[in-house]
Scaffold this motif. Structure first.
Motif, PDB file in Angstrom:
ATOM      1  N   LEU A  80       0.960  -1.272   0.051  1.00  0.00           N
ATOM      2  CA  LEU A  80       0.033  -0.016  -0.017  1.00  0.00           C
ATOM      3  C   LEU A  80       0.818   1.139   0.114  1.00  0.00           C
ATOM      4  CD1 LEU A  80      -3.006  -1.032   2.523  1.00  0.00           C
ATOM      5  CD2 LEU A  80      -3.018  -0.442   0.027  1.00  0.00           C
ATOM      6  N   THR A  83       0.186   3.539  -3.296  1.00  0.00           N
ATOM      7  CA  THR A  83      -0.966   3.883  -2.997  1.00  0.00           C
ATOM      8  C   THR A  83      -1.481   5.177  -2.168  1.00  0.00           C
ATOM      9  OG1 THR A  83      -1.888   1.900  -4.137  1.00  0.00           O
ATOM     10  CG2 THR A  83      -3.708   3.272  -2.996  1.00  0.00           C
ATOM     11  N   MET A  86       0.121   8.420  -3.097  1.00  0.00           N
ATOM     12  CA  MET A  86      -0.652   9.115  -3.885  1.00  0.00           C
ATOM     13  C   MET A  86      -1.952   9.663  -3.487  1.00  0.00           C
ATOM     14  SD  MET A  86      -3.866   8.345  -5.979  1.00  0.00           S
ATOM     15  CE  MET A  86      -4.002   6.711  -5.670  1.00  0.00           C
ATOM     16  N   LEU A  87      -2.727   8.865  -2.573  1.00  0.00           N
ATOM     17  CA  LEU A  87      -3.970   9.521  -1.833  1.00  0.00           C
ATOM     18  C   LEU A  87      -3.444  10.693  -0.979  1.00  0.00           C
ATOM     19  CD1 LEU A  87      -5.627   6.206  -0.680  1.00  0.00           C
ATOM     20  CD2 LEU A  87      -6.413   7.789  -2.665  1.00  0.00           C
ATOM     21  N   PRO A 217      -8.314   3.997 -10.609  1.00  0.00           N
ATOM     22  CA  PRO A 217      -8.837   2.668  -9.792  1.00  0.00           C
ATOM     23  C   PRO A 217      -7.784   1.418 -10.108  1.00  0.00           C
ATOM     24  CG  PRO A 217     -10.698   3.233 -11.010  1.00  0.00           C
ATOM     25  CD  PRO A 217      -9.428   4.497 -11.250  1.00  0.00           C
ATOM     26  N   VAL A 220      -4.226   1.920  -9.169  1.00  0.00           N
ATOM     27  CA  VAL A 220      -4.036   1.456  -7.684  1.00  0.00           C
ATOM     28  C   VAL A 220      -4.181  -0.122  -7.664  1.00  0.00           C
ATOM     29  CG1 VAL A 220      -5.371   1.445  -5.685  1.00  0.00           C
ATOM     30  CG2 VAL A 220      -5.125   3.526  -7.092  1.00  0.00           C
ATOM     31  N   SER A 223      -0.876  -1.638  -8.814  1.00  0.00           N
ATOM     32  CA  SER A 223       0.287  -1.448  -8.204  1.00  0.00           C
ATOM     33  C   SER A 223      -0.015  -2.329  -6.578  1.00  0.00           C
ATOM     34  CB  SER A 223       0.203  -0.021  -7.761  1.00  0.00           C
ATOM     35  OG  SER A 223      -0.718   0.513  -7.021  1.00  0.00           O
ATOM     36  N   VAL A 224      -0.989  -2.439  -6.202  1.00  0.00           N
ATOM     37  CA  VAL A 224      -1.234  -3.277  -4.850  1.00  0.00           C
ATOM     38  C   VAL A 224      -0.852  -4.604  -5.035  1.00  0.00           C
ATOM     39  CG1 VAL A 224      -2.744  -3.953  -3.036  1.00  0.00           C
ATOM     40  CG2 VAL A 224      -2.635  -1.343  -3.884  1.00  0.00           C
ATOM     41  N   GLN A 266       0.360   3.049 -17.037  1.00  0.00           N
ATOM     42  CA  GLN A 266       0.785   4.383 -16.641  1.00  0.00           C
ATOM     43  C   GLN A 266       1.063   5.068 -17.808  1.00  0.00           C
ATOM     44  OE1 GLN A 266       0.105   5.626 -13.148  1.00  0.00           O
ATOM     45  NE2 GLN A 266      -0.941   3.911 -13.611  1.00  0.00           N
ATOM     46  N   MET A 273      -1.081   7.696 -12.266  1.00  0.00           N
ATOM     47  CA  MET A 273      -0.816   8.151 -10.932  1.00  0.00           C
ATOM     48  C   MET A 273       0.411   8.169 -10.616  1.00  0.00           C
ATOM     49  SD  MET A 273      -2.059   4.154  -9.365  1.00  0.00           S
ATOM     50  CE  MET A 273      -1.193   4.658  -7.700  1.00  0.00           C
ATOM     51  N   SER A 410       3.836  11.376  -3.911  1.00  0.00           N
ATOM     52  CA  SER A 410       4.250  10.152  -4.754  1.00  0.00           C
ATOM     53  C   SER A 410       5.633  10.145  -4.698  1.00  0.00           C
ATOM     54  CB  SER A 410       3.705  10.519  -6.088  1.00  0.00           C
ATOM     55  OG  SER A 410       2.219  10.557  -6.212  1.00  0.00           O
TER      56      SER A 410
END
Length: 534
Positions: A80, A83, A86-87, A217, A220, A223-224, A266, A273, A410
């Motif tokens: 995570l 992510t 980024m959040l 999404p 995300v 990546s996770v 990406q 992201m 990021s």
């Protein structure tokens, strides 16, 4: 409102004056949050034996359950990190930092009250979830409350705190277990988290990317899944000391393929992201690699160093932790001052020298035997910590300095993701090499043991010594061969780690900048902190 006064370097200040005045207080609060998250990753190792004991001393966890108590945290945390960064850029770094600290504190409290291994594993995963939101936010906020000319000093202190937390974890755990029950290694986090939360609400400003683009999404998810699969495979390969087994190579392959899909996605996205163009900057890419290789070495040396001190030399967990303090002391002393070396010699020479020093100290592990003066290890640890301190701050400053402020979350996430993956690789790869070499060295001496004990005795030096203790005088002749086999395995592992560090020196010398980046960048963005009053 941001002041337009001039800094001593003659650069227009872009940080609001109210934030600028309390920047060192903000850094102190961030370091407390960082310490509690990083320290917890190393403190659990000391409590493993106690947690494995039957109730009421522990909770009767098996070896596999203990491994998952560690790995559940690592998997969620590593998966995570990006992510969460980024959040933070999108929603506000203060908000994600507060959220992460609350979740981490709640997970710590629940871990301290766990009554079964399954509960402990689940609550550790919750702690990893919270920790993933804390790590990127701390560095991103530093980038948004310090002017460019002060960032190297602030990041040096931040890097020193990371190294200190890793080294003092075993000491703190040993002290707690000497006086309290096993859950105290988790409960101790709660008051620190509460104090940090109060300081964050009072001091830390919020900041975010003013133009974050559309949500992604699919990015995300990729990546996770990719990071979790990759780290899981690395961990599994290290556990069984064999990366050719299906449980190891298959998740690694899946992780690599999914992350490759993430990269393609990406590249094709209008609002990615993660801007893959960052990696075209050779300074950025080389600095990221340097961070990963440094933590590969750091986690590897703490891994086999503790076994050497406890299993071969007979020191207690607390004594072993204290003997690793020179590693932390060097990082604490040198990290904040690495900027002076960079100012004189440049990032390239500083990082390359640091990596070469790390390689040389690994070669110095060849001097360590059963009866070597312990001062030799202390000297090696100090210079190894010095080498790491010469790499981490300049590399981190280079990573963050190549990006605009509004992308600090990021950028921090990329830095921390490579740090986490590098550390996981260090423990898994070096641990697997150590275990495999040890097994081959002790295998011929196990014939004297009853057949049911040979498998356990051949797994590790801890397994061998445990069998000797169980059987008694009949197996006592195995003690010295076991120690000799471990020392040989440690030498082979240290030379391998030194070779990796030497490769890092070549990367640093070839691709990092020859002099410090400019104090300010044109078009660095406008991600100035919001809510200047706090």
């Amino acid at each position: 409102m941001a002041t337009t006064s001039r800094t001593p370097a003659g650069v227009e200040r872009r940080i609001p004056e109210a934030v600028h005045r309390r920047r060192w207080g903000i850094l102190t609060v961030l370091i407390f949050s960082l310490l509690v998250v990083v320290l917890d990753s190393s403190i659990l190792n000391v409590a493993m034996k106690t947690i494995a004991s039957p109730a009421p001393t522990g909770i009767g966890a098996t070896q596999s359950q203990l491994e998952w108590a560690i790995n559940s945290y690592t998997l969620v945390f590593a998966g995570l990190l990006f992510t969460a960064g980024m959040l933070g850029d999108r929603l506000g770094r203060k908000k994600t930092l507060l959220f992460g600290m609350v979740v981490f504190g709640a997970g710590s409290l629940l871990c301290s009250m766990a009554t079964s291994p399954a509960e402990l594993i689940g609550y550790r995963a919750a702690m990893g979830f919270g920790g993933a939101f804390v790590m990127p936010a701390t560095l991103a906020i530093i980038m948004n409350v310090f002017e460019r000319e002060e960032q190297p000093k602030a990041i040096g202190i931040w890097s020193g705190a990371v190294g200190l937390a890793i080294a003092i974890g075993p000491i703190a755990g040993g002290l707690l277990l000497a006086h309290f029950w096993w859950g105290s290694v988790f409960l101790v986090n709660v008051p620190i988290v509460v104090l940090a939360l109060i300081g964050m609400v009072w001091l830390v400003p919020d900041s975010r990317d003013p133009n974050p683009g559309r949500p992604d999404p699919l990015g995300v998810l990729l990546s996770v899944v990719g990071l979790v699969a990759l780290v899981y495979g690395i961990i599994k390969g290290g556990q069984v000391a064999d990366f050719t087994v299906t449980q190891a190579w298959l998740p690694i392959l899946v992780g690599i393929l999914v992350l490759a899909g993430f990269v393609l996605h990406q590249l094709r996205s209008r609002t990615p992201m993660l801007d893959m163009g960052w990696f075209r900057n050779r300074h950025f890419s080389a600095a990221v690699v340097s961070v990963g290789l440094t933590f590969f070495a750091l986690m590897g040396v703490t891994f086999f160093g503790v076994f050497y001190l406890q299993s071969v030399r007979g020191y207690s967990p607390l004594q072993a932790g204290l003997l690793l303090l020179p590693l932390a002391a060097a990082q604490l002393l040198v990290s904040p001052r690495a900027r002076f070396v960079v100012a004189r010699f440049g990032v390239r020479a500083t990082c390359a020298t640091g990596m070469l020093l790390i390689a040389a100290t690994f070669a110095g592990f060849l001097l360590l035997g059963q009866h070597t003066g312990i001062w030799v290890l202390e000297v090696l640890s100090f210079f190894q910590g010095t080498g790491m301190a010469l790499v981490m701050p300049p590399a981190t400053v280079t990573i963050m300095g190549t990006l605009p402020r509004e992308k600090a979350g990021s950028g921090s996430a990329v830095n921390n993701t490579f740090r986490q993956v590098g550390g996981s690789l260090g423990v898994a790869v070096l641990g697997a090499l150590l275990s495999t070499t040890y097994r081959s060295g002790i295998q011929d001496r196990l014939g004297a043991l009853p057949a049911p004990y040979r498998g356990t005795a051949g797994e590790s030096i801890e397994g061998t010594l445990g069998v000797v203790e169980k059987i008694g005088p009949r197996a006592a002749a195995l003690v010295d061969p076991a120690k000799e086999a471990f020392i040989h395995a440690m030498h082979v592992t240290a030379l391998t780690a030194g070779g990796v560090a030497a490769i890092g020196a070549v990367v640093a010398f070839s691709f990092l900048p020859g002099r410090p980046p400019a104090a300010a960048q044109e078009g660095a963005g406008t991600g100035a902190p919001e809510n200047p009053a706090g």
